[in-house]
Motif scaffolding. Structure first.
Motif, PDB file in Angstrom:
ATOM      1  N   LEU A   1      -2.616  -1.355  -3.701  1.00 53.84           N
ATOM      2  CA  LEU A   1      -1.796  -0.371  -4.421  1.00 53.84           C
ATOM      3  C   LEU A   1      -0.357  -0.859  -4.565  1.00 53.84           C
ATOM      4  O   LEU A   1       0.254  -0.733  -5.635  1.00 53.84           O
TER       5      LEU A   1
ATOM      6  N   ALA B   1       1.457  -1.622  -8.075  1.00 54.23           N
ATOM      7  CA  ALA B   1       2.677  -0.881  -8.411  1.00 54.23           C
ATOM      8  C   ALA B   1       3.809  -1.840  -8.765  1.00 54.23           C
ATOM      9  O   ALA B   1       4.573  -1.610  -9.707  1.00 54.23           O
TER      10      ALA B   1
ATOM     11  N   VAL C   1      -3.470   1.433 -10.647  1.00 49.75           N
ATOM     12  CA  VAL C   1      -2.874   2.331  -9.655  1.00 49.75           C
ATOM     13  C   VAL C   1      -3.630   3.655  -9.594  1.00 49.75           C
ATOM     14  O   VAL C   1      -3.938   4.165  -8.509  1.00 49.75           O
TER      15      VAL C   1
ATOM     16  N   ALA D   1       4.732   1.495  -2.185  1.00 50.18           N
ATOM     17  CA  ALA D   1       4.355   1.298  -3.586  1.00 50.18           C
ATOM     18  C   ALA D   1       5.399   1.894  -4.521  1.00 50.18           C
ATOM     19  O   ALA D   1       5.744   1.298  -5.557  1.00 50.18           O
TER      20      ALA D   1
ATOM     21  N   THR E   1       3.285   4.247 -13.606  1.00 52.54           N
ATOM     22  CA  THR E   1       2.891   3.924 -12.232  1.00 52.54           C
ATOM     23  C   THR E   1       3.594   4.842 -11.247  1.00 52.54           C
ATOM     24  O   THR E   1       2.969   5.434 -10.352  1.00 52.54           O
TER      25      THR E   1
END
Length: 231
Positions: free
Chosen positions: A140, A144, A152, A172, A189
């Motif tokens: 993750l 990101a 994501v 993240a 994101t």
């Protein structure tokens, strides 16, 4: 530190770290390595399922490793050979193994922005929760950083830890800001992370929150997203 100086420091640091992280990201097999592959690794790279099954039936170890620690599953993931991934998983491949740079198949697909392969791996039981890479991060965090918003969202749905802190002391959400470009995909994101409940108050090693970092980088849309968060 005044705002202008803070902004200059953050931007310069982000550029340097972004380049360093990209340079040290997982490495796909080189042309020379591929040419030297035999057995399962060669079949995985080509997506030759018949050859894979024949090798496995003959007793080839499904989690065999090349010189970089890549298993046939890693190689098939790099090569986006999804039928080979299915065959390896059916034969008992260990989905969470790390290669020498500590990347698993999920993180490899996440960094490649390969949503189809990621979706397959997760459906086969691969975990979105592993600590991976030399930065003690997660798939993750890697996604990101790169603004791979679709990836994501998949990882969040698969239970990836939203607030994991890597050894750079970044989450993240922080990476989406400090290593992002402030554009639409990094905005999406960050929104996905915040909508899922990521803690926007967690700060970097210097005590800077994502909101402070977004302000310092001049990322107005990200600032709006973060200002609207109450946690």
């Amino acid at each position: 530190m005044n705002t202008a100086l803070l902004r200059a420091v953050v931007i310069a640091g982000a550029a340097w770290l972004g380049a360093a992280l990209t340079a040290s990201a997982q490495v796909a097999p080189s042309a020379a390595e591929v040419a030297a592959y035999t057995g399962l690794h060669a079949a995985a790279h080509r997506g030759d399922v018949a050859r894979l099954k024949a090798q496995l039936a003959a007793g080839a170890p499904v989690d065999a490793r090349d010189a970089a620690g890549r298993t046939p599953l890693h190689v098939a993931t790099f090569a986006r050979q999804r039928d080979a991934i299915r065959a390896l998983a059916a034969a008992g491949a260990t989905l969470g193994l790390l290669e020498h740079d500590r990347y698993d198949a999920v993180t490899i697909a996440a960094v490649a922005d390969d949503e189809d392969t990621l979706r397959l791996l997760l459906s086969l039981g691969a975990s979105a929760k592993l600590v991976t890479s030399r930065y003690d991060g997660t798939a993750l965090i890697a996604a990101a950083h790169l603004g791979h918003d679709g990836v994501v969202r998949q990882l969040i749905a698969a239970g990836a830890p939203l607030d994991h802190v890597n050894n750079l002391h970044w989450t993240a959400a922080i990476e989406a800001v400090v290593l992002g470009d402030g554009g639409a995909r990094h905005q999406a994101t960050l929104k996905a992370l915040l909508d899922a409940g990521a803690n926007a108050r967690l700060a970097d090693r210097e005590g800077r929150t994502p909101l402070e970092l977004a302000r310092a980088r001049g990322f107005g849309e990200m600032v709006k997203l973060l200002e609207a968060v109450k946690r």
